[in-house]
Design an enzyme around this catalytic site. Structure first.
Site, mmCIF file in Angstrom:
data_model
loop_
_atom_site.group_PDB
_atom_site.id
_atom_site.type_symbol
_atom_site.label_atom_id
_atom_site.label_comp_id
_atom_site.label_asym_id
_atom_site.label_seq_id
_atom_site.Cartn_x
_atom_site.Cartn_y
_atom_site.Cartn_z
ATOM 1 N N SER A 1 -48.558 18.508 22.355
ATOM 2 C CA SER A 1 -48.619 17.232 21.026
ATOM 3 C C SER A 1 -47.671 16.778 21.932
ATOM 4 C CB SER A 1 -47.820 18.501 20.021
ATOM 5 O OG SER A 1 -47.382 17.492 18.735
ATOM 6 N N GLY B 1 -61.639 23.246 13.779
ATOM 7 C CA GLY B 1 -60.406 22.131 14.808
ATOM 8 C C GLY B 1 -60.388 21.938 15.848
ATOM 9 N N PRO C 1 -51.693 14.604 21.990
ATOM 10 C CA PRO C 1 -52.355 14.041 20.558
ATOM 11 C C PRO C 1 -51.020 13.837 19.625
ATOM 12 C CG PRO C 1 -53.324 16.353 21.418
ATOM 13 C CD PRO C 1 -52.635 16.564 21.930
ATOM 14 N N THR D 1 -58.572 18.585 10.844
ATOM 15 C CA THR D 1 -59.137 19.817 10.524
ATOM 16 C C THR D 1 -57.575 20.828 9.359
ATOM 17 O OG1 THR D 1 -56.370 19.776 11.783
ATOM 18 C CG2 THR D 1 -58.718 19.240 13.268
ATOM 19 N N TYR E 1 -42.167 23.914 16.411
ATOM 20 C CA TYR E 1 -43.018 23.927 16.327
ATOM 21 C C TYR E 1 -42.991 22.480 18.212
ATOM 22 C CZ TYR E 1 -47.465 21.534 16.746
ATOM 23 O OH TYR E 1 -48.759 20.687 17.000
ATOM 24 N N ALA F 1 -61.581 28.507 18.945
ATOM 25 C CA ALA F 1 -62.356 28.193 18.180
ATOM 26 C C ALA F 1 -63.444 27.901 17.188
ATOM 27 C CB ALA F 1 -63.881 28.791 19.711
HETATM 28 C C1 8X3 Z 1 -49.380 17.423 15.739
HETATM 29 C C2 8X3 Z 1 -48.621 16.090 16.317
HETATM 30 O O1 8X3 Z 1 -47.433 14.641 15.213
HETATM 31 O O2 8X3 Z 1 -47.715 15.820 13.476
HETATM 32 O O3 8X3 Z 1 -48.400 18.096 17.287
HETATM 33 O O4 8X3 Z 1 -46.379 16.549 15.343
HETATM 34 S S1 8X3 Z 1 -47.345 16.068 14.903
#
Ligand code: 8X3
Length: 251
Positions: free
Chosen positions: A136, A13, A179, A185, A149, A10
């Site tokens: 994401s 961002g 998203p 951010t 990631y 929190a």
């Molecule tokens: C963030 C979106 O496209 O940078 O989660 O992986 S991206």
């Protein structure tokens, strides 16, 4: 109705914007993060509707001690926003840093898992609650350098759907927010280990989503009637779309 919401990450961002928005909506927010001064500043800014709570989601013992380590009046958490997460590095997998990979898994996967396990029993016992997981578009759409990631976010998405399978029949909702490109951010600066030029280039000459857009989505899914569960919500800026599959032609 005023809800008690626990937001991880929190201090900046998305987490900060979500906290601000939910307080404006009339909710109380436990603003959790590692950077105490930032959380205190947020609480000072927003008043008694915010409880600053120092927490590193990778600290398994601190997470497992929840919710009993909260003041009694804040223990019945209605909504958990599992926002804490990060991307580190964009080198190809065969050159990527193993330590970066471990850090992403510890936060995005293990931290989120432990937070959920800590707060879900109370929600089930009260037969009401909502877990909102920040995934994401990278969970679904591969891209070069996305490796761990994207894989960690794929975990978040599938974990969310599997939570739904367990929770159907209870009043507990689960939403996976996905998203795409979001500016405003430290996400890319963190990903590029502090290289501000590389980070700025990601958002050059386009209008990405911003943290207020994510906060708007959280506010919306929370505010829907109790019988409505948004399972997955994929968001992209208008300037972004999923592209063609990669083709490498011979020279
Ligand atoms: C963030 C979106 O496209 O940078 O989660 O992986 S991206």
């Amino acid at each position: 109705m005023s809800l008690t919401v626990f937001v991880t990450g929190a201090s900046a961002g998305f987490g900060r914007a979500i906290t601000q928005r939910l307080v404006a909506d009339g909710h109380r927010v436990i603003a959790a993060g590692r950077r105490r001064e930032r959380l205190d500043a947020l609480a000072a800014d927003l008043g008694p509707a915010v409880l600053a709570h120092t927490l590193d989601v990778t600290d398994a013992a601190s997470v497992a001690a929840l919710p009993d380590t909260l003041p009694e009046a804040w223990r019945a958490v209605d909504v958990l926003v599992n926002n804490a997460g990060l991307a580190l590095g964009m080198d190809p997998s065969y050159r990527a840093s193993l330590s970066d990979w471990d850090t992403m898994v510890a936060t995005n996967v293990t931290g989120l898992m432990h937070m959920t396990r800590a707060l879900l029993p109370g929600m089930v016992a009260r037969n009401t609650g909502h877990v909102i997981n920040l995934s994401s578009t990278a969970a679904l759409y591969p891209y070069p350098g996305g490796h761990v990631y994207g894989a960690s976010k794929a975990f978040v998405t599938q974990f969310s759907l599997n939570l739904r399978a367990d929770l159907v029949g209870t009043g507990v909702r689960v939403t996976d927010l996905e998203p795409g490109l979001v500016g405003g951010t430290d996400f890319s600066t963190t990903r590029f280990h502090g290289d501000g030029d590389k980070a700025a280039a990601v958002y050059a000459n386009l209008t990405p989503l911003n943290p207020l857009d994510i906060a708007e989505a959280v506010s919306w899914v929370i505010g829907l009637p109790a019988h409505v569960n948004i399972n997955r919500l994929e968001m992209m800026p208008t300037c972004q779309a999923s592209g063609p599959l990669a083709l490498k032609r011979q020279p």
